[in-house]
Design an enzyme around this catalytic site. Structure first.
Site, PDB file in Angstrom:
ATOM      1  NE  ARG A 236      -4.096  -1.860   0.209  1.00 43.13           N
ATOM      2  CZ  ARG A 236      -4.053  -3.051  -0.349  1.00 43.13           C
ATOM      3  NH1 ARG A 236      -2.959  -3.436  -1.008  1.00 43.13           N
ATOM      4  NH2 ARG A 236      -5.083  -3.868  -0.281  1.00 43.13           N
ATOM      5  CD  GLU A 265      -3.866   2.110  -6.214  1.00 46.46           C
ATOM      6  OE1 GLU A 265      -4.782   1.253  -6.275  1.00 46.46           O
ATOM      7  OE2 GLU A 265      -2.738   1.849  -5.787  1.00 46.46           O
ATOM      8  CG  HIS A 285      -3.305  -1.916  -6.994  1.00 50.85           C
ATOM      9  ND1 HIS A 285      -3.896  -1.179  -6.001  1.00 50.85           N
ATOM     10  CD2 HIS A 285      -3.042  -3.138  -6.439  1.00 50.85           C
ATOM     11  CE1 HIS A 285      -3.996  -1.906  -4.901  1.00 50.85           C
ATOM     12  NE2 HIS A 285      -3.484  -3.100  -5.138  1.00 50.85           N
TER      13      HIS A 285
END
Length: 328
Positions: A236, A265, A285
């Site tokens: 993260r 994001e 991601h």
């Protein structure tokens, strides 16, 4: 049940074998990404159950309060994007299997892919070849170097094994009980956090983002890293102090970063500092984005829907929500 699935950008779920578990339900799959609350309310009106693909959409009280028919949110893994308190207050059950018994091999594999690609400068080499310039500089080998693993959970343990297989010394920094597990697996434990950041040639973050770990990697930590070191983050972005990584990379400590996670994001600004720096390798991601991983994850997600429909919900995060809904 009327089931909505958000953010299946490539319409992948319908191609999975586990999608058959939803036979008998009325399922709508949305393949775009919507953030506006009014649009989400319009989109999700009338649905009983909502399936989330990890943290792609924030589910907060202003949205939940306008979805009176919603009874279940089904997903897998951690849920910082869901306002669980609001769900409980509104009688909405949240089911999420935290998969304590199964590491995300896909994330571990991507972590190692980023390590190899960054250390060997693969993006630069590929771009140079395509441009007709042949080789583009000299990379670094991994054998004999020190792999730092910050945290020692399921994914970290797999990544540490990859490092050992490549002939690296594995150095771990984590909670005391995690350090004991790392030692039992044959890895070294750093004497201090300061030593950990100073010694590593490759340092990979493997911590859950909770209040205690937010910003746990400070600018002072990064400043201790070698100018030849690589920082890898597939966990993260919030683990790193806001703004610290860009400044550290600009100052040359560490010399490189490989990232799969970002503070914002989806990250769609091509001028973002992390996307334009030559010493940073970025992926969008995709640590968990493989067909095999999705088969595993969504089998759980769809089982949770069927269990709820049968009156016996599983992997419930907020058990009191059902009784509160019954009182409404």
């Amino acid at each position: 049940m009327n089931v909505a699935i958000l953010d299946d950008w490539f319409d992948t779920l319908r191609t999975l074998d586990c999608f058959d578990k939803l036979a008998g339900h009325d399922v709508t799959v949305f393949t775009d990404h919507v953030e506006d609350t009014d649009l989400l309310v319009e989109r999700l009106a009338g649905f009983d159950a909502l399936v989330l693909i990890r943290e792609r959409t924030q589910i907060r009280a202003p949205l939940l309060e306008r979805l009176p028919d919603l009874r279940l949110i089904s997903q897998r893994s951690v849920y910082p994007h869901i306002d669980v308190d609001a769900c409980t207050r509104l009688g909405i059950t949240v089911s999420s299997n935290l998969h304590a018994d199964s590491p995300s091999y896909s994330t571990a594999e991507l972590t190692w892919a980023l390590v190899l690609a960054a250390m060997r400068r693969l993006p630069q080499q590929v771009a140079s070849l395509r441009a007709g310039r042949w080789q583009a500089g000299v990379g670094h080998s991994l054998t004999g170097k020190t792999l730092g693993v910050y945290g020692y959970g399921r994914i970290a343990k797999v990544v540490a094994g990859y490092g050992a297989a490549f002939g690296m010394r594995v150095l771990v920094w984590a909670r005391p009980e995690s350090l004991e597990r790392a030692r039992a697996d044959g890895h070294d434990a750093a004497a201090t956090k300061e030593d950990f950041f100073a010694e590593c040639d490759v340092l990979s973050l493997h911590l859950r983002l909770v209040p205690a770990t937010r910003g746990i990697v400070a600018a002072t930590d990064l400043a201790r890293m070698k100018p030849t070191a690589l920082l890898v983050n597939t966990s993260r972005a919030g683990l790193v102090e806001p703004g610290a990584l860009v400044g550290a990379l600009q100052n040359g400590r560490p010399g490189m970063a490989a990232l799969d996670v970002f503070d914002e994001e989806p990250l769609r600004d091509p001028s973002h500092p992390l996307l334009v720096m030559e010493n940073v390798l970025c992926t969008p991601h995709i640590g968990y984005v493989t067909h095999e991983e999705w088969e595993l994850q969504f089998a759980d997600v769809f089982d949770q829907i069927n269990a709820f429909a049968a009156g016996s919900p599983i992997n419930v995060v907020n058990a009191v929500a059902r009784s509160l809904r019954a009182e409404r």
